[in-house]
Each structure stands twice: as structure tokens, then as C-alpha cells.
Design a protein around this motif. Structure first.
Motif, PDB file in Angstrom:
ATOM      1  N   ASN A 556      46.174  34.185  63.267  1.00  0.00           N
ATOM      2  CA  ASN A 556      47.608  34.442  63.238  1.00  0.00           C
ATOM      3  C   ASN A 556      48.036  35.169  64.502  1.00  0.00           C
ATOM      4  O   ASN A 556      47.443  36.166  64.884  1.00  0.00           O
ATOM      5  N   SER A 557      49.061  34.644  65.122  1.00  0.00           N
ATOM      6  CA  SER A 557      49.577  35.235  66.355  1.00  0.00           C
ATOM      7  C   SER A 557      51.079  35.414  66.203  1.00  0.00           C
ATOM      8  O   SER A 557      51.767  34.475  65.793  1.00  0.00           O
ATOM      9  N   PRO A 558      51.624  36.599  66.484  1.00  0.00           N
ATOM     10  CA  PRO A 558      53.056  36.839  66.271  1.00  0.00           C
ATOM     11  C   PRO A 558      53.922  35.743  66.873  1.00  0.00           C
ATOM     12  O   PRO A 558      53.755  35.348  68.023  1.00  0.00           O
ATOM     13  N   GLY A 559      54.830  35.225  66.060  1.00  0.00           N
ATOM     14  CA  GLY A 559      55.805  34.255  66.531  1.00  0.00           C
ATOM     15  C   GLY A 559      55.345  32.822  66.599  1.00  0.00           C
ATOM     16  O   GLY A 559      56.154  31.917  66.820  1.00  0.00           O
ATOM     17  N   ASN A 560      54.047  32.575  66.419  1.00  0.00           N
ATOM     18  CA  ASN A 560      53.515  31.219  66.589  1.00  0.00           C
ATOM     19  C   ASN A 560      53.204  30.567  65.245  1.00  0.00           C
ATOM     20  O   ASN A 560      52.723  31.227  64.325  1.00  0.00           O
ATOM     21  N   ASP A 561      53.468  29.260  65.170  1.00  0.00           N
ATOM     22  CA  ASP A 561      53.134  28.511  63.956  1.00  0.00           C
ATOM     23  C   ASP A 561      51.627  28.407  63.800  1.00  0.00           C
ATOM     24  O   ASP A 561      50.873  28.563  64.765  1.00  0.00           O
ATOM     25  N   MET A 562      51.210  28.159  62.573  1.00  0.00           N
ATOM     26  CA  MET A 562      49.785  27.968  62.315  1.00  0.00           C
ATOM     27  C   MET A 562      49.607  26.763  61.401  1.00  0.00           C
ATOM     28  O   MET A 562      50.539  26.333  60.731  1.00  0.00           O
ATOM     29  N   ARG A 563      48.399  26.226  61.398  1.00  0.00           N
ATOM     30  CA  ARG A 563      48.108  25.064  60.560  1.00  0.00           C
ATOM     31  C   ARG A 563      47.266  25.484  59.352  1.00  0.00           C
ATOM     32  O   ARG A 563      46.291  26.219  59.506  1.00  0.00           O
ATOM     33  N   PHE A 564      47.672  24.982  58.204  1.00  0.00           N
ATOM     34  CA  PHE A 564      46.858  25.200  57.013  1.00  0.00           C
ATOM     35  C   PHE A 564      45.693  24.235  57.031  1.00  0.00           C
ATOM     36  O   PHE A 564      45.839  23.057  57.346  1.00  0.00           O
ATOM     37  N   SER A 565      44.529  24.744  56.680  1.00  0.00           N
ATOM     38  CA  SER A 565      43.343  23.896  56.611  1.00  0.00           C
ATOM     39  C   SER A 565      42.490  24.356  55.436  1.00  0.00           C
ATOM     40  O   SER A 565      42.100  25.524  55.363  1.00  0.00           O
ATOM     41  N   GLU A 566      42.225  23.429  54.536  1.00  0.00           N
ATOM     42  CA  GLU A 566      41.375  23.781  53.394  1.00  0.00           C
ATOM     43  C   GLU A 566      39.957  24.099  53.863  1.00  0.00           C
ATOM     44  O   GLU A 566      39.261  24.913  53.241  1.00  0.00           O
ATOM     45  N   GLU A 567      39.535  23.483  54.978  1.00  0.00           N
ATOM     46  CA  GLU A 567      38.220  23.808  55.539  1.00  0.00           C
ATOM     47  C   GLU A 567      38.151  25.279  55.939  1.00  0.00           C
ATOM     48  O   GLU A 567      37.130  25.940  55.770  1.00  0.00           O
ATOM     49  N   LYS A 568      39.267  25.787  56.485  1.00  0.00           N
ATOM     50  CA  LYS A 568      39.311  27.201  56.873  1.00  0.00           C
ATOM     51  C   LYS A 568      39.288  28.108  55.641  1.00  0.00           C
ATOM     52  O   LYS A 568      38.721  29.195  55.671  1.00  0.00           O
ATOM     53  N   VAL A 569      39.915  27.650  54.554  1.00  0.00           N
ATOM     54  CA  VAL A 569      39.867  28.429  53.307  1.00  0.00           C
ATOM     55  C   VAL A 569      38.433  28.479  52.791  1.00  0.00           C
ATOM     56  O   VAL A 569      37.943  29.525  52.353  1.00  0.00           O
ATOM     57  N   LYS A 570      37.737  27.331  52.852  1.00  0.00           N
ATOM     58  CA  LYS A 570      36.330  27.298  52.434  1.00  0.00           C
ATOM     59  C   LYS A 570      35.491  28.240  53.297  1.00  0.00           C
ATOM     60  O   LYS A 570      34.609  28.948  52.787  1.00  0.00           O
ATOM     61  N   ALA A 571      35.754  28.235  54.607  1.00  0.00           N
ATOM     62  CA  ALA A 571      35.023  29.126  55.507  1.00  0.00           C
ATOM     63  C   ALA A 571      35.290  30.582  55.146  1.00  0.00           C
ATOM     64  O   ALA A 571      34.379  31.423  55.201  1.00  0.00           O
ATOM     65  N   SER A 572      36.521  30.890  54.748  1.00  0.00           N
ATOM     66  CA  SER A 572      36.857  32.262  54.342  1.00  0.00           C
ATOM     67  C   SER A 572      36.131  32.627  53.047  1.00  0.00           C
ATOM     68  O   SER A 572      35.666  33.758  52.885  1.00  0.00           O
ATOM     69  N   ARG A 573      36.030  31.665  52.129  1.00  0.00           N
ATOM     70  CA  ARG A 573      35.274  31.918  50.902  1.00  0.00           C
ATOM     71  C   ARG A 573      33.793  32.147  51.225  1.00  0.00           C
ATOM     72  O   ARG A 573      33.149  33.037  50.648  1.00  0.00           O
ATOM     73  N   ASN A 574      33.252  31.370  52.161  1.00  0.00           N
ATOM     74  CA  ASN A 574      31.852  31.553  52.560  1.00  0.00           C
ATOM     75  C   ASN A 574      31.635  32.933  53.175  1.00  0.00           C
ATOM     76  O   ASN A 574      30.591  33.559  52.984  1.00  0.00           O
ATOM     77  N   PHE A 575      32.638  33.388  53.914  1.00  0.00           N
ATOM     78  CA  PHE A 575      32.570  34.724  54.501  1.00  0.00           C
ATOM     79  C   PHE A 575      32.529  35.782  53.394  1.00  0.00           C
ATOM     80  O   PHE A 575      31.751  36.750  53.459  1.00  0.00           O
ATOM     81  N   ALA A 576      33.360  35.589  52.368  1.00  0.00           N
ATOM     82  CA  ALA A 576      33.350  36.527  51.237  1.00  0.00           C
ATOM     83  C   ALA A 576      31.977  36.531  50.564  1.00  0.00           C
ATOM     84  O   ALA A 576      31.456  37.593  50.186  1.00  0.00           O
ATOM     85  N   ASN A 577      31.382  35.353  50.414  1.00  0.00           N
ATOM     86  CA  ASN A 577      30.051  35.273  49.805  1.00  0.00           C
ATOM     87  C   ASN A 577      29.001  35.975  50.661  1.00  0.00           C
ATOM     88  O   ASN A 577      28.067  36.592  50.137  1.00  0.00           O
ATOM     89  N   LYS A 578      29.124  35.854  51.980  1.00  0.00           N
ATOM     90  CA  LYS A 578      28.192  36.527  52.898  1.00  0.00           C
ATOM     91  C   LYS A 578      28.265  38.039  52.690  1.00  0.00           C
ATOM     92  O   LYS A 578      27.235  38.722  52.607  1.00  0.00           O
ATOM     93  N   LEU A 579      29.494  38.551  52.601  1.00  0.00           N
ATOM     94  CA  LEU A 579      29.701  39.986  52.380  1.00  0.00           C
ATOM     95  C   LEU A 579      29.115  40.403  51.028  1.00  0.00           C
ATOM     96  O   LEU A 579      28.466  41.459  50.905  1.00  0.00           O
ATOM     97  N   TRP A 580      29.333  39.589  50.022  1.00  0.00           N
ATOM     98  CA  TRP A 580      28.839  39.875  48.666  1.00  0.00           C
ATOM     99  C   TRP A 580      27.313  39.937  48.651  1.00  0.00           C
ATOM    100  O   TRP A 580      26.727  40.873  48.096  1.00  0.00           O
TER     101      TRP A 580
END
Length: 873
Positions: A556-580
Motif C-alpha cells: 500500500n502506497s499513499p494515493g496509489n491504487d492497488m490490485r486485489f489478488s487472492e494469491e496475495k491473500v493466500k501468501a498472507s495466510r501462509n505468513f500467519a501460519n509461519k508466525l504460528w
């Protein structure tokens, strides 16, 4: 007894329970506390008709990150939530529900309709609030407001009366946006522009009392019935002699004047435009300048008015068709061109909006806009990114008077009353008993309601109790940051600015943090028509709120659009699992004697390295958040947790933990300290998993929400040790890379000879090199010269690994030669293809480029194979 973590993190088992724990603890609530500095955010109030979409998810995630961070920093952090009554949208919902029952508004009458509206609000109005809670929003729900609650309604009436008494609110006839379906004026914010295929009709207007004609091009021939002039530019030599003369209005057969006005663009079309003051905002202004009559040809539902012969009663589309046919039959139509242009439609019903002259209530904007502009120029309020202040200035400096009346029943009713006997207008907070002019007791309130934006413009101070002088208003106002998208800078941000400056003599917020919009994976705007919208609740149900929040913050960058990606959501879930999983490792090896985060008296070099890294991380993340660089902050957290803490430090501690005793306890203490500190930094971004882990680890407060935010500490700045240990890491990484290039499995161990000037550090860390670089033995010296060895060079050392200990040289050479031949065969095939004129002539450019890219990769691979062969010979 210490809480155990399940083997797998399941957000469904955690999030609702954790949110209720926060509510029960009152952690979201803020009070006037003069021992603390306040930090205030007011939520852009979503419509009560609304359902959580990705735009809401992004906007509220960013707000929640900031409020959780400031709360942990020790501020009295207030996030005021609320909802907007959304006049048009809500009324449309209720009217549609009534239609299914065979009822209309007129059947019920105003009072009964409003009873239904409040019932609807009480039933459905809280839906989006519940959805925001699923996202993890830590609002002070005890202070939730509604734009039509008693306090906000009192503020609306107060502002109307004050602006009217100052002469800044008036009633008059001007051109406005009108929805023929909703039958109300609408604001510019409620007009959505769609690109539509249309036509340019070129029409002859015969010159009266002479020969010839003027040619005019229009996209709306039906409005010509209301033409009251033609206009040309004053400097246009082609028409100078015609200014002041008249033309015959086709089909209507009346004379209208030719006027000169700077509004006309000489280079566009024929340089002649038809002026229809009743049905075009620019034409209306031209009409005022030239004192032209205003001829309204359309009824409120966009049919031709009576008095226009055969066209009377036709809707806009039918009238256009008939008029074009008659123009052609009469010899007035020159030609028709295809033309694509933006057409304004009602955001609620998608009906084409009609510019229409109507008697409405307006706010004079110039006296309000000037001080609001000055406040931004003087730095009282700043935009993040700064470039968005240009949009603000452009709109404010070219602002037109604001139409604030709506022909609706749901909303704040205008506090104006008309005498039925003499017509006197009375503006008052309460209904007057008698007419001040004639003494009549027959007074009727204006039926219109106020534009929804009128009440939301007061949001930063009406939600804190204004016009009453409440302790909350004195303490929490002005607010600190407004988080919003760039698409409503004109319609909401600007209105809050001039309302705050006018009513409070202070800006409503010191910072406007502008974010972009969430687009789909292809970069398209999400919309119902495209069917590409993503429901955040479905994503939360599948991956958890933390994964969605982390994805929205990442990049996320101030003022700039971003793209939704389910792959990125999966990567975020994997990150949560790594922390767990990292936490579970710590807990499984944790001594019962460790009950809180604390550091051992003696620190090993790897401890100092990770503590120094964390110390820098705490400083960097805080600085990034201060600058609203949330995407950069979260990326640094990701890199630290994944690479430094999990992939390196936890691995480094395993041998010490296995050893047991005080050595193991010291490692455990550092692990707990680093993990709890990192959880604090991560908490604003991923609140649920960090709270769940916090409760399982030794900690120092009842909820991570109220834990102290980590601060940079000079005593944890181990710069020299950090540099030294990274020399060791560089050697380990380099050996791993070289072994991977030679396809040596981790199980195959070999002696490692290290030539370095940093012998003491390397001796101290020999065990790490042995374990993490698959070394059977490590030999360290100032000078090494090992014949027939693979060499690896870093900034601090030269490493030798005997070839025979790594691989069977003959077998490896044979394998490489075979791989080289395969590679050369594939290269020849692609080269032949790319040299074939037939292929190059027929294949699309993107296919040719793809083949070239494949060839380049093969050449790169061939070079690496040859390099490996040379290294072994």
C-alpha cells in the motif's frame, strides 16, 4: 497455567472470541484524560444501505492500523464510528419494498412513510457495523453515531440557521442535477459518468432576414425546443458580422439571437453552440450573462411539457427520434456523426441525469471556500501525498454554489416555513405559531430535506457533541487524521474543511491521508456491471481477517491504487501460519521459569545480532507509520519475521536449546523477548493472531492492544556485533548457493576451509557454519590454499571446499555435458524459428517476443553450465 496453541491456526476459532474479549475489556473505549495526549479519527460513515466492499475494507483497515498503533503508543486514542442515513439510497430501498406490497409514498403519507423508514433503519442499518467488526475494527462503539440521531440533527439545524442568518444560505432558481426516476435534485457526488455511444447531429439554423444559415452540432437535439440563443466566440472572425442578429429556431419557427461569449471554443465543431439555459449548466451561465429567457421543456419525469404540439407527452428518447426525423424532413439536418461521450447517470438507479432549472436551496460557497483554502496553504491541514492538495484547490477555487435541497422525505427536513396566506418565508429552529408579517397561524414547513453531505460535512465536530460545549469536543477536536479515498476529496473532505473552519474556527483534522482504490487482478475498477467485485466477508471466511488486512496493507502506497489478488491473500495466510509455527516451537521448548519477556545477563553474538536487528526494526516501523508509509512498514515486518527471526534466529537457537541448562534458558529468554516485541509491531496489521499468540506467551499485560509500543533503545544497538555476525551469515549463504548450483544434497557433508582476517569471530561461530552450511569440519586460518577445491568468496572471507568431498567429478562432468547438449539443441530450435521469415511475418508480436525471451533464458542457462564445467576442469 500457560495457554497451549492448537497445531494449526484456525481464524474461525479465534476471531469472534477475541473480538468479544476486546469488547468485554473495554479496550476500544476512550475517555477525556488530560494526563494523555488525544489522538482522534472519525470514520467516514458508510451508508446504512451499504454492505462491506473492498473499498470499505481498505479504508477501515488503514484507520484501524493507525488507531491501534497510537493506542499502544500511549495516546488516548478515539476512533469514532457511525453511519450515514443516505437519503436517496435508503428511500429507494423502502419505496421498492413498498412497491412489492402495492403501496406508494402517497398512499402512506409522509409520517407513516417515515415510521417505515426508521423501522427499516433499525432492522438493517447495523448490518455494515457488524461487518466492520468482522474486519477487526477497534472503534469506540459506545460512541457510535448516526447522521440523523438527536445530536447530529441538532447540529444540522444549528448550522442551517447560522448560515442563513449570515446570508450564506438562500433559495433561488438555478440549474441542478435532476434524476427523472428518483424525482429529486442530486449532488455532483451522486452522478456517475459512463462512456456511452451516441451521435452528433449537425443542424442548420437559418439566418433571419437574410440568406444562409449557421450550423450547430449537438448530442441532444430534443433540447433545441428550449434554445434561446446561438453563441459564437467574440474573436471568431467568421461570425463577427452576425453577432446581434437572429436565426430561426427550426421546427419552433421563432427568432433567437446570436450572442458572443468566451465560453465558446472556436476550434471545436463549427464554433457555434446552441444555448439552452434551462437544460445545460454552462448554457445557464451564458444565459445569465446575456439576459436570455429560460425555457423549460421537460416535466420532472423527463417528458416534453404541454404546449409543444405533437412532441408534448413524449419521453426524452421518443422526442429525440421524432425531432431528428422532422429536422431531416424539413431539410435542417446536415449530417449525423457517431460520437462517444461521458453521460451522467444517477448513482442509485442508473437513470440519465437531466440538468434542470429548479427553485432550490443553495449555500454560497465562495466566502466559505477562501478560508478553507488558506488553512491548507498555511499548513494547518496537510494532504498525504501532498499532490492531492492541487485537486482540493482546483475544486475550491472554482466552486459553484451548493444545492442542498432534496425532494425526498427521508432526511433532515429544511427548517423553513411558508405562510399559507401571504407567502412569507420564516427560517426557524422550531415551527412558528404565527406569521411575523401578517399574523396568520397557517404556516407550512418546506417539504424538502437536506443533501446527505450537509450533515456529513459536520461529522468531525457533530459526533463530539457540538453545538453543545462538551468535554469530548474540547479534548478530542480538532481530530488528527482523516483516512479516505481520492474520489471524495471534493465532496466530503472539502465540505468538512470549510464547515470546521466556519463553525469551529479550527480545521477539522491536521492530516488527510489519501489512499487509492482496490482494483481487480487485471487492474480494472470493481463494479456491478463488470461483475468483478470481491466480497471481503467471503475472503475473511476462507482465509481470516488478518490475511485480508495484511494483503491490503502490503504494497500500500499513499494515493496509489492497488490490485486485489487472492494469491496475495493466500501468501498472507501462509505468513500467519509461519508466525504460528514459530511460536509453537518457542512454547514447546519454553521453561516454566520464564514468566515474562526479559533478557539474560549474558548475550551471545547471535543474540546481539537479532536484538540489534529488532531495535532497528522498531525505529524503522515507527518512522514509516509516522510518514503513513504503511506498505513499507509491513514489508519490513514481513522480512524480519520470515527471514531473520524464523529462518535464521530460531535455527541458530536449536543447538543451545538442545544443550539444556542456563544456555537454553538464555536462548529462550531472547526468543520470547523478540517474539513479543515483534507481535507488538505486527499487532496493528494482524490484530487477531497477535492477540492469540500474546495470550499464550509470557507477557507483561492483559491484552496486546494496551501493551507498550516498542521504542528504539540505544543499549540494544549492537552495531559491531551485528556486522560481525553478518560476515558469518554471508559465508553460510554463499556455501549454500554454491552447493545448490552443484546439486549437492544437504546430507552430503564436506570439510570447509575459511581464509579470513576475522578469525576470532569465525572461530566463535564454527558450530553455526558446521550445522547450517552442511560442513563436516571447519578449518579457519589467515591463509589457505587448497588444490582442486571449489572456491566461494564473500566480503570477509574466501572459502575452499574440496571437490572430491562434494561430488564424483567424472559423473558430474558427464551430467553437465549431457545437460549442455540438450540446452544447445533447444537453442538451435528457437534460433531457427526466429530466423524463419514466414514465422516472423505471421506470428503476433507478443508471440515473437515470448519466443525471444525463451531463447534468452536458454542462453543464460548454457552460460551457467559452461561456467560450472570450467570450474571443475
Amino acid at each position: 497455567m500457560r495457554k497451549e496453541l492448537e497445531k494449526v491456526y484456525d481464524p474461525k476459532q479465534v476471531e469472534d472470541r477475541t473480538y468479544q474479549f476486546w469488547l468485554d475489556g473495554g479496550y476500544f473505549h476512550a475517555e477525556v484524560n488530560h494526563d494523555k495526549k488525544p489522538f482522534t479519527i472519525v470514520m467516514p460513515p458508510p451508508n446504512i444501505t451499504g454492505q462491506l466492499h473492498m473499498g470499505h475494507a481498505l479504508d477501515n483497515t488503514l484507520q484501524d492500523i493507525l488507531i491501534r498503533w497510537k493506542r499502544m503508543q500511549g495516546f488516548e486514542a478515539l476512533w469514532v464510528p457511525g453511519t450515514d442515513h443516505a437519503s436517496i439510497a435508503t428511500e429507494a430501498k423502502i419505496v421498492e419494498a413498498m412497491r412489492k406490497e402495492g403501496l406508494s409514498k402517497d398512499d402512506l403519507g409522509r409520517d407513516k412513510f417515515l415510521e417505515r423508514a426508521w423501522e427499516w433503519k433499525n432492522t438493517y442499518g447495523g448490518r455494515i457495523v457488524d461487518q466492520l467488526k468482522k474486519l477487526g475494527s477497534s472503534c469506540d462503539w459506545e460512541r457510535e453515531r448516526f447522521t440523523m440521531d438527536e445530536g447530529c440533527s441538532k447540529a444540522v439545524k444549528e448550522v442551517f440557521l447560522k448560515l442563513y442568518d449570515k446570508g450564506l444560505i438562500y433559495r433561488g432558481e438555478r440549474i441542478i442535477n435532476w434524476c427523472p426516476h428518483c424525482l429529486t435534485s442530486i449532488s455532483e457526488a451522486e452522478v456517475e459518468y459512463e462512456e456511452k455511444a451516441g451521435s452528433f447531429w449537425h443542424i442548420r439554423y437559418p439566418i433571419a432576414h437574410g440568406d444562409g444559415y449557421l450550423e450547430v452540432a449537438t448530442t441532444r437535439p430534443e433540447t433545441m425546443l428550449g434554445d434561446t440563443a446561438l453563441a459564437v466566440h467574440p474573436d471568431d472572425e467568421r461570425y463577427k458580422d452576425l453577432v446581434g442578429k437572429t436565426v430561426i429556431l427550426p421546427l419552433v419557427n421563432k427568432e433567437i439571437p446570436i450572442v458572443a461569449d468566451n465560453y465558446v471554443e472556436m476550434d471545436f465543431g463549427t464554433g457555434v453552440v446552441k444555448i439552452t439555459p434551462a437544460h445545460d449548466p454552462n448554457d445557464f451561465e451564458v444565459g445569465i450573462r446575456h439576459n436570455l429567457p429560460v425555457v423549460n421543456i421537460l416535466t420532472p419525469d423527463a417528458h416534453i411539457e404541454e404546449g409543444w404540439g405533437k412532441y408534448s407527452g413524449m419521453n426524452r428518447a421518443a422526442a429525440r427520434k421524432a425531432i431528428v426525423a422532422d429536422l431531416e424532413a424539413g431539410g435542417y439536418l446536415v449530417r449525423t456523426e457517431d460520437y462517444t461521450h461521458n453521460v451522467g447517470t444517477c448513482y442509485r438507479c442508473a437513470t440519465v441525469v437531466e440538468p434542470r432549472v429548479s427553485k432550490q436551496w443553495f449555500v454560497k460557497m465562495e466566502p466559505l471556500a477562501k478560508p478553507a483554502c488558506k488553512a491548507v496553504r498555511d499548513g494547518e491541514t496537510k494532504f498525504i501525498p501532498e499532490r492531492f492538495d492541487k485537486i482540493y484547490f482546483h475544486w475550491m477555487e472554482n466552486i459553484k454554489d451548493w444545492c442542498i435541497s432534496r425532494q425526498l422525505w427521508w432526511g433532515h427536513r429544511i427548517p423553513a416555513y411558508y405562510c399559507d396566506d401571504c407567502g412569507e418565508l420564516v427560517v426557524a429552529g422550531e415551527a412558528p405559531d404565527t406569521c411575523p408579517k401578517c399574523g396568520s397561524h397557517k404556516l407550512t414547513q418546506d417539504p424538502d430535506t437536506l443533501d446527505t453531505w450537509f450533515s456529513s460535512a459536520l461529522w468531525p465536530f457533530s459526533t463530539l457533541g457540538w453545538p453543545d460545549k462538551t468535554p469530548e469536543l474540547d479534548y478530542f477536536y480538532p481530530t488528527n487524521v482523516l483516512v479516505t479515498g481520492y474520489d471524495i476529496i471534493f465532496f466530503w473532505v472539502a465540505r468538512m474543511m470549510f464547515s470546521g473552519v466556519e463553525q469551529m474556527n479550527e480545521v477539522p483534522f491536521d492530516t488527510v491521508f489519501i489512499h487509492g482504490i482496490v482494483r481487480d487482478a487485471q487492474g480494472r475498477k470493481m463494479s456491478k456491471s463488470l461483475g468483478n467485485g470481491i466480497d471481503p466477508l467471503i475472503i475473511i471466511d476462507e482465509y481470516g481477517a488478518d490475511a485480508l488486512r495484511f494483503m491490503l496493507a502490503t504494497g500500500n502506497s499513499p494515493g496509489n491504487d492497488m490490485r486485489f489478488s487472492e494469491e496475495k491473500v493466500k501468501a498472507s495466510r501462509n505468513f500467519a501460519n509461519k508466525l504460528w509455527n514459530a511460536t509453537r516451537f518457542i512454547l514447546m521448548n519454553l521453561s516454566d521459569e520464564i514468566t515474562k519477556p526479559e533478557l539474560p545477563q549474558e548475550l551471545n553474538i547471535e543474540d546481539k545480532w537479532v536484538l540489534s536487528k529488532f531495535n532497528t526494526l522498531a525505529k524503522d516501523v515507527t518512522e514509516n507509520l509516522d510518514k503513513y508509509e504503511l506498505g513499507i512498514a509491513v514489508q519490513k515486518l514481513y522480512d524480519f519475521i520470515w527471514d531473520i527471526m524464523c529462518d535464521w534466529y530460531i535455527e541458530l537457537t536449536k543447538s543451545r536449546i538442545q544443550e539444556g541448562g542456563e544456555t537454553a534458558k538464555d536462548a529462550q529468554k531472547v526468543l520470547v523477548t523478540i517474539m513479543t516485541g515483534t507481535l507488538k509491531l505486527l499487532h496493528p496489521f494482524m490484530p487477531f493472531i497477535t492477540e492469540e499468540i500474546w495470550q499464550a506467551l509470557p507477557n507483561d499485560c492483559e491484552s496486546i492492544m494496551v501493551a507498550n509500543w516498542p521504542e528504539y533503545k540505544e543499549e540494544l544497538n549492537f552495531e559491531a556485533e551485528e556486522q560481525d555476525f553478518e560476515r558469518i551469515m554471508a559465508v553460510i549463504k554463499a556455501i549454500r548457493i554454491r552447493r545448490a548450483e552443484m546439486n549437492v544434497p544437504p546430507s552430503k557433508k564436506a570439510t570447509v576451509y575459511i581464509e579470513t582476517d576475522f578469525g576470532e569471530i569465525f572461530e566463535q561461530c564454527k558450530l553455526f557454519i558446521e550445522r547450517l552450511a552442511s560442513a563436516s569440519h571447519v578449518n579457519i586460518a589467515n591463509k589457505q590454499n587448497i588444490e582442486g577445491a571449489v572456491q566461494v568468496i564473500t566480503d570477509s572471507a574466501r572459502v575452499f571446499i574440496p571437490m572430491d568431498e562434494l561430488i564424483d567429478k567424472e559423473k558430474e562432468l558427464a551430467r553437465l555435458e549431457k545437460e549442455k547438449k540438450i540446452c544447445e539443441k533447444d537453442m538451435a530450435m528457437f534460433e531457427g524459428k526466429l530466423q524463419n521469415p514466414g514465422f516472423l511475418a505471421k506470428a503476433p508480436a507478443n508471440v515473437v517476443e515470448a519466443e525471444k525471451a525463451k531463447l534468452d533464458k536458454l542462453k543464460e542457462r548454457h552460460a551457467k553450465i559452461e561456467e560450472s564445467i570450467r570450474a571443475m576442469v
